[in-house]
Each structure stands twice: as C-alpha cells, then as structure tokens.
Design a protein around this motif. Structure first.
Motif, short mmCIF file in Angstrom:
data_model
loop_
_atom_site.label_atom_id
_atom_site.label_comp_id
_atom_site.label_asym_id
_atom_site.label_seq_id
_atom_site.Cartn_x
_atom_site.Cartn_y
_atom_site.Cartn_z
N ALA A 87 1.94 -8.00 -8.23
CA ALA A 87 1.50 -7.63 -6.88
C ALA A 87 0.00 -7.40 -6.91
N VAL A 88 -0.64 -7.61 -5.76
CA VAL A 88 -2.03 -7.23 -5.58
C VAL A 88 -2.01 -6.10 -4.57
N ILE A 89 -2.40 -4.91 -5.02
CA ILE A 89 -2.31 -3.74 -4.16
C ILE A 89 -3.54 -3.59 -3.29
N SER A 90 -4.70 -3.87 -3.83
CA SER A 90 -5.93 -3.68 -3.08
C SER A 90 -6.90 -4.78 -3.45
N LEU A 123 3.44 6.36 -8.37
CA LEU A 123 2.11 6.46 -7.79
C LEU A 123 1.08 5.79 -8.68
N LEU A 124 0.10 5.14 -8.05
CA LEU A 124 -1.03 4.56 -8.76
C LEU A 124 -2.29 5.15 -8.16
N ALA A 125 -3.13 5.75 -9.01
CA ALA A 125 -4.40 6.33 -8.58
C ALA A 125 -5.54 5.47 -9.09
N ALA A 126 -6.55 5.29 -8.25
CA ALA A 126 -7.74 4.52 -8.63
C ALA A 126 -8.99 5.29 -8.25
N GLY A 127 -9.90 5.36 -9.19
CA GLY A 127 -11.22 5.91 -8.92
C GLY A 127 -12.19 4.74 -8.85
N ILE A 131 3.78 3.00 -4.90
CA ILE A 131 4.10 1.63 -5.27
C ILE A 131 5.23 1.06 -4.40
N LYS A 132 6.11 1.94 -3.90
CA LYS A 132 7.20 1.46 -3.04
C LYS A 132 6.70 1.05 -1.66
N VAL A 190 -1.47 6.78 0.06
CA VAL A 190 -1.04 8.17 0.23
C VAL A 190 -2.27 9.06 0.41
N LEU A 191 -3.32 8.73 -0.32
CA LEU A 191 -4.57 9.49 -0.28
C LEU A 191 -5.72 8.50 -0.38
#
Length: 103
Positions: A17-20, A38-42, A58-59, A65-66
């Motif tokens: 998948a490509v999330i962003s 959950l996947l967090a990215a800085g 991810i669902k 979410v934030l």
C-alpha cells in the motif's frame, strides 16, 4: 546467504500500500505500534522549515489519526502498550502523545 533464507531482490517486490504521497518534504523517522495498527511518521516540510507528525490507522489509512505541525522531529517510538507515542525533537524536547483510538 540471502537465497538460503528466501530473500527476494528489492526490484522484484511490490508495495502492499502507499499511505501517503506528495509530501512537501522528507520522511525522517517511522514507527509501527506494537500491534501493527498505527504507523507514525516524523517528516520535514521544506516549504515551511517545520516538522510534521502524522499517525495513521492502518485499517483506515485515508484519514490520519493525528496530523500536526511541530519542530523538526528526529525520532518517534511507541510505548510497549501502544497507547503513547514519544517524539524526540531537533531542539532536544521529548513529547508524549496519547494515541488511543476507538475500536
């Protein structure tokens, strides 16, 4: 060797998948919660010289979410129970974030 453990050359792999995409900066750090939900990215936003913290479920990856602007983020890590996200900022600040989501 890589062949002995069943590894495939990276050129043969396809993303699940490509999330962003289309970020205006670079991803500095990533972390999955312990349960993998959950996947967090800085990220670093070149156009504003600021950082961005984004957390996805991810669902339901279409809507974060934030998603907040911050100082430059150097590290993200989830607590063992997955209820808290810790960020390490470029200026030395460590911040704790409540990331509990409803089922």
């Amino acid at each position: 060797t890589a062949a002995e453990v069943g590894a495939k050359p990276l050129g043969t792999l396809k993303p699940e998948a490509v999330i962003s995409e289309g970020q205006t900066g670079g991803v500095r750090t990533l972390a999955f919660s312990g349960d993998g939900r959950l996947l967090a990215a800085g990220c670093w936003k070149y156009n504003t010289k600021m950082g961005q913290l984004t957390v996805w479920d991810i669902k339901q990856p279409d809507e974060p979410v934030l998603n907040i602007d911050t100082l430059g983020i150097e590290a993200v890590v989830f607590s063992r129970d997955g209820k808290t996200l810790m960020t390490g900022m470029r200026d030395g600040t460590i911040t704790l974030w409540d990331v509990m989501i409803s089922e």
